[in-house]
Scaffold this motif. Structure first.
Motif, PDB file in Angstrom:
ATOM      1  N   THR A 177       0.846  -1.189   0.000  1.00 25.98           N
ATOM      2  CA  THR A 177       0.000   0.000   0.000  1.00 25.98           C
ATOM      3  C   THR A 177       0.881   1.238   0.000  1.00 25.98           C
ATOM      4  OG1 THR A 177      -1.849   1.120   1.105  1.00 25.98           O
ATOM      5  CG2 THR A 177      -0.197   0.083   2.526  1.00 25.98           C
ATOM      6  N   PHE A 178       0.457   2.252  -0.724  1.00 31.27           N
ATOM      7  CA  PHE A 178       1.206   3.506  -0.727  1.00 31.27           C
ATOM      8  C   PHE A 178       0.233   4.659  -0.954  1.00 31.27           C
ATOM      9  CE2 PHE A 178       1.129   1.887  -5.051  1.00 31.27           C
ATOM     10  CZ  PHE A 178       0.793   2.993  -5.812  1.00 31.27           C
ATOM     11  N   GLY A 179       0.628   5.870  -0.497  1.00 33.32           N
ATOM     12  CA  GLY A 179      -0.266   7.002  -0.645  1.00 33.32           C
ATOM     13  C   GLY A 179       0.353   8.291  -0.159  1.00 33.32           C
ATOM     14  N   ILE A 180      -0.506   9.283   0.045  1.00 33.92           N
ATOM     15  CA  ILE A 180      -0.095  10.603   0.516  1.00 33.92           C
ATOM     16  C   ILE A 180      -1.028  11.050   1.622  1.00 33.92           C
ATOM     17  CG2 ILE A 180       0.946  11.284  -1.684  1.00 33.92           C
ATOM     18  CD1 ILE A 180      -1.597  12.807  -2.316  1.00 33.92           C
ATOM     19  N   GLY A 181      -0.549  11.967   2.452  1.00 34.14           N
ATOM     20  CA  GLY A 181      -1.363  12.485   3.533  1.00 34.14           C
ATOM     21  C   GLY A 181      -1.066  13.943   3.821  1.00 34.14           C
ATOM     22  N   TYR A 182      -2.011  14.584   4.515  1.00 31.87           N
ATOM     23  CA  TYR A 182      -1.838  15.998   4.861  1.00 31.87           C
ATOM     24  C   TYR A 182      -2.375  16.224   6.268  1.00 31.87           C
ATOM     25  CZ  TYR A 182      -2.008  21.075   4.637  1.00 31.87           C
ATOM     26  OH  TYR A 182      -1.815  22.410   4.903  1.00 31.87           O
ATOM     27  N   LYS A 183      -1.550  16.839   7.125  1.00 35.83           N
ATOM     28  CA  LYS A 183      -1.944  17.162   8.491  1.00 35.83           C
ATOM     29  C   LYS A 183      -2.756  18.453   8.493  1.00 35.83           C
ATOM     30  CE  LYS A 183       0.920  17.017  11.848  1.00 35.83           C
ATOM     31  NZ  LYS A 183       2.126  17.228  12.671  1.00 35.83           N
ATOM     32  N   SER A 189      -5.630  14.373  10.412  1.00 34.85           N
ATOM     33  CA  SER A 189      -4.980  14.259   9.111  1.00 34.85           C
ATOM     34  C   SER A 189      -5.950  13.633   8.116  1.00 34.85           C
ATOM     35  CB  SER A 189      -3.717  13.387   9.194  1.00 34.85           C
ATOM     36  OG  SER A 189      -2.763  13.942  10.066  1.00 34.85           O
ATOM     37  N   VAL A 190      -5.756  13.959   6.859  1.00 37.18           N
ATOM     38  CA  VAL A 190      -6.499  13.311   5.784  1.00 37.18           C
ATOM     39  C   VAL A 190      -5.490  12.588   4.898  1.00 37.18           C
ATOM     40  CG1 VAL A 190      -6.426  15.401   4.351  1.00 37.18           C
ATOM     41  CG2 VAL A 190      -8.141  13.635   3.883  1.00 37.18           C
ATOM     42  N   ASN A 191      -5.836  11.378   4.462  1.00 38.86           N
ATOM     43  CA  ASN A 191      -4.891  10.655   3.600  1.00 38.86           C
ATOM     44  C   ASN A 191      -5.628   9.768   2.607  1.00 38.86           C
ATOM     45  OD1 ASN A 191      -5.718   8.514   5.177  1.00 38.86           O
ATOM     46  ND2 ASN A 191      -3.680   7.651   5.398  1.00 38.86           N
ATOM     47  N   THR A 192      -4.928   9.451   1.531  1.00 36.11           N
ATOM     48  CA  THR A 192      -5.462   8.544   0.520  1.00 36.11           C
ATOM     49  C   THR A 192      -4.387   7.524   0.174  1.00 36.11           C
ATOM     50  OG1 THR A 192      -6.445   8.390  -1.694  1.00 36.11           O
ATOM     51  CG2 THR A 192      -4.758  10.074  -1.379  1.00 36.11           C
ATOM     52  N   ARG A 193      -4.816   6.291  -0.067  1.00 35.59           N
ATOM     53  CA  ARG A 193      -3.880   5.203  -0.371  1.00 35.59           C
ATOM     54  C   ARG A 193      -4.421   4.329  -1.493  1.00 35.59           C
ATOM     55  NH1 ARG A 193      -2.779   2.706   5.657  1.00 35.59           N
ATOM     56  NH2 ARG A 193      -1.724   4.518   6.572  1.00 35.59           N
ATOM     57  N   TYR A 194      -3.483   3.596  -2.094  1.00 33.95           N
ATOM     58  CA  TYR A 194      -3.854   2.547  -3.036  1.00 33.95           C
ATOM     59  C   TYR A 194      -3.173   1.257  -2.608  1.00 33.95           C
ATOM     60  CZ  TYR A 194      -4.127  -0.350  -7.185  1.00 33.95           C
ATOM     61  OH  TYR A 194      -4.349  -1.404  -8.036  1.00 33.95           O
ATOM     62  N   PHE A 195      -3.953   0.186  -2.522  1.00 38.72           N
ATOM     63  CA  PHE A 195      -3.429  -1.139  -2.166  1.00 38.72           C
ATOM     64  C   PHE A 195      -3.569  -2.068  -3.364  1.00 38.72           C
ATOM     65  CE2 PHE A 195      -4.558  -5.509  -0.980  1.00 38.72           C
ATOM     66  CZ  PHE A 195      -3.381  -5.898  -0.356  1.00 38.72           C
ATOM     67  N   PHE A 196      -2.497  -2.794  -3.672  1.00 38.18           N
ATOM     68  CA  PHE A 196      -2.581  -3.818  -4.716  1.00 38.18           C
ATOM     69  C   PHE A 196      -2.030  -5.131  -4.174  1.00 38.18           C
ATOM     70  CE2 PHE A 196       1.400  -1.559  -5.248  1.00 38.18           C
ATOM     71  CZ  PHE A 196       2.338  -2.543  -5.492  1.00 38.18           C
ATOM     72  N   ILE A 205      -7.801 -14.002  -8.862  1.00 37.80           N
ATOM     73  CA  ILE A 205      -7.945 -12.573  -8.579  1.00 37.80           C
ATOM     74  C   ILE A 205      -6.875 -12.051  -7.629  1.00 37.80           C
ATOM     75  CG2 ILE A 205     -10.427 -12.589  -8.971  1.00 37.80           C
ATOM     76  CD1 ILE A 205     -10.794 -12.651  -5.915  1.00 37.80           C
ATOM     77  N   LYS A 206      -6.619 -10.743  -7.744  1.00 36.95           N
ATOM     78  CA  LYS A 206      -5.802 -10.003  -6.793  1.00 36.95           C
ATOM     79  C   LYS A 206      -6.572  -8.759  -6.378  1.00 36.95           C
ATOM     80  CE  LYS A 206      -1.320 -11.464  -8.669  1.00 36.95           C
ATOM     81  NZ  LYS A 206      -0.026 -11.015  -9.247  1.00 36.95           N
ATOM     82  N   SER A 207      -6.392  -8.338  -5.123  1.00 39.20           N
ATOM     83  CA  SER A 207      -7.125  -7.187  -4.612  1.00 39.20           C
ATOM     84  C   SER A 207      -6.590  -5.887  -5.189  1.00 39.20           C
ATOM     85  CB  SER A 207      -7.037  -7.140  -3.081  1.00 39.20           C
ATOM     86  OG  SER A 207      -7.580  -8.298  -2.508  1.00 39.20           O
ATOM     87  N   SER A 208      -7.485  -4.917  -5.365  1.00 35.26           N
ATOM     88  CA  SER A 208      -7.138  -3.579  -5.839  1.00 35.26           C
ATOM     89  C   SER A 208      -8.068  -2.599  -5.136  1.00 35.26           C
ATOM     90  CB  SER A 208      -7.288  -3.483  -7.356  1.00 35.26           C
ATOM     91  OG  SER A 208      -7.116  -2.154  -7.792  1.00 35.26           O
ATOM     92  N   VAL A 209      -7.515  -1.777  -4.220  1.00 31.31           N
ATOM     93  CA  VAL A 209      -8.363  -0.949  -3.353  1.00 31.31           C
ATOM     94  C   VAL A 209      -7.809   0.469  -3.235  1.00 31.31           C
ATOM     95  CG1 VAL A 209      -9.487  -0.768  -1.103  1.00 31.31           C
ATOM     96  CG2 VAL A 209      -8.883  -3.024  -1.993  1.00 31.31           C
ATOM     97  N   PHE A 210      -8.677   1.468  -3.468  1.00 35.16           N
ATOM     98  CA  PHE A 210      -8.374   2.864  -3.165  1.00 35.16           C
ATOM     99  C   PHE A 210      -9.040   3.236  -1.848  1.00 35.16           C
ATOM    100  CE2 PHE A 210      -7.993   2.717  -7.787  1.00 35.16           C
ATOM    101  CZ  PHE A 210      -6.822   3.424  -8.014  1.00 35.16           C
ATOM    102  N   ASN A 211      -8.295   3.947  -0.981  1.00 32.13           N
ATOM    103  CA  ASN A 211      -8.845   4.402   0.300  1.00 32.13           C
ATOM    104  C   ASN A 211      -8.761   5.917   0.411  1.00 32.13           C
ATOM    105  OD1 ASN A 211      -9.316   1.797   1.404  1.00 32.13           O
ATOM    106  ND2 ASN A 211      -7.146   1.603   1.888  1.00 32.13           N
ATOM    107  N   LEU A 212      -9.735   6.507   1.064  1.00 31.74           N
ATOM    108  CA  LEU A 212      -9.728   7.937   1.387  1.00 31.74           C
ATOM    109  C   LEU A 212     -10.380   8.114   2.739  1.00 31.74           C
ATOM    110  CD1 LEU A 212      -9.279  10.931   0.633  1.00 31.74           C
ATOM    111  CD2 LEU A 212     -11.555  10.904  -0.410  1.00 31.74           C
ATOM    112  N   GLY A 213      -9.661   8.756   3.680  1.00 35.31           N
ATOM    113  CA  GLY A 213     -10.233   8.874   5.009  1.00 35.31           C
ATOM    114  C   GLY A 213      -9.519   9.872   5.899  1.00 35.31           C
ATOM    115  N   LEU A 214      -9.933   9.891   7.161  1.00 32.17           N
ATOM    116  CA  LEU A 214      -9.399  10.789   8.172  1.00 32.17           C
ATOM    117  C   LEU A 214      -8.740  10.003   9.292  1.00 32.17           C
ATOM    118  CD1 LEU A 214     -12.372  13.319   8.555  1.00 32.17           C
ATOM    119  CD2 LEU A 214     -10.174  13.750   7.426  1.00 32.17           C
ATOM    120  N   GLU A 215      -7.714  10.592   9.898  1.00 33.22           N
ATOM    121  CA  GLU A 215      -7.058  10.035  11.082  1.00 33.22           C
ATOM    122  C   GLU A 215      -7.162  11.050  12.214  1.00 33.22           C
ATOM    123  OE1 GLU A 215      -3.061   8.996  10.209  1.00 33.22           O
ATOM    124  OE2 GLU A 215      -3.596   7.372   8.837  1.00 33.22           O
ATOM    125  N   TYR A 216      -7.395  10.535  13.413  1.00 32.90           N
ATOM    126  CA  TYR A 216      -7.472  11.401  14.597  1.00 32.90           C
ATOM    127  C   TYR A 216      -6.540  10.861  15.672  1.00 32.90           C
ATOM    128  CZ  TYR A 216      -9.262  13.866  18.664  1.00 32.90           C
ATOM    129  OH  TYR A 216      -9.375  14.640  19.794  1.00 32.90           O
TER     130      TYR A 216
END
Length: 218
Positions: A177-183, A189-196, A205-216
């Protein structure tokens, strides 16, 4: 199963909260958000591209521990529950009517929902005070898999609903998984990731997932 999951998250966070008192370079927190998932590679049966997996929306929530290695570099293990999966689509199925030798094209669709416990372990590199890059391995365990048929033309024709596919599915998942985040602040913080996925599940099959969310952070 959901009660056990909440208990695991609670114990995970309480244990690390106690350890925090002895380590000023560690913080803990919660995170939640939405995901947009499917399977790869493109799923084609006998060269027919009308049979495929499409993406579907889901959600995730859980907790994390953040270890500060230096001002710019941090390690963050997480324990997350996620609902993800894919839409199965079979378009342009040709059905023949024996009474008048005519045919009709119909579509079949279903939602595949996988309840998954996920353990990402990401390294975070802060490019500046608020913006960071992150990435690392992610482990998954699928605790439940269900298929819900949403469009069933065969039921309309025969009067008998199609039974969802039931098989002994692979429960372990592994990938990157890899992505970017902003405090936004010291706590949020808000961040988005992509998992393969790196391993093939169910022989196809192989998994393919985009995430977008908040961290507290607590």
């Amino acid at each position: 199963m959901n009660k056990n999951l909440f208990l695991l998250v609670f114990v995970f966070l309480i244990f690390n909260y106690n350890a925090k008192a002895q380590n000023n370079d560690m913080t803990i927190g919660f995170k939640a958000g939405s995901n947009y998932s499917s399977y790869t590679p493109k799923y084609i049966i006998s060269g027919i591209e009308d049979v495929r997996y499409d993406r579907k929306f889901g959600f995730y929530f859980g907790g994390f521990v953040n270890f500060e290695i230096s001002d710019d570099f941090k390690i963050q293990p997480e324990l997350i529950f996620a609902m993800q999966g894919a839409k199965f689509v079979n378009e342009n199925i040709e059905i023949f009517d024996p009474n008048d030798s005519s045919s009709t094209l119909v579509d079949f669709e279903s939602n595949i929902n996988e309840s998954t416990i996920i353990i990402p372990i990401v390294a975070q590199y802060f490019v500046c005070d608020n913006f960071y890059l992150e990435g690392g391995p992610q482990f998954g365990y699928i605790i439940n898999r269900k298929e819900n048929i949403t469009k069933d033309p065969f039921a309309d024709i025969s009067g008998t609903p199609t039974e969802p596919m039931d098989f002994d599915y692979d429960k372990f998942d592994l990938g990157l998984t890899f992505g970017i985040g902003y405090k936004i602040s010291e706590k949020i913080s808000v961040n988005t990731r992509y998992f393969f996925g790196l391993i093939e599940r169910n022989n196809t099959i192989k998994s393919s997932v985009f995430n977008l969310g908040l961290e507290y952070k607590i």
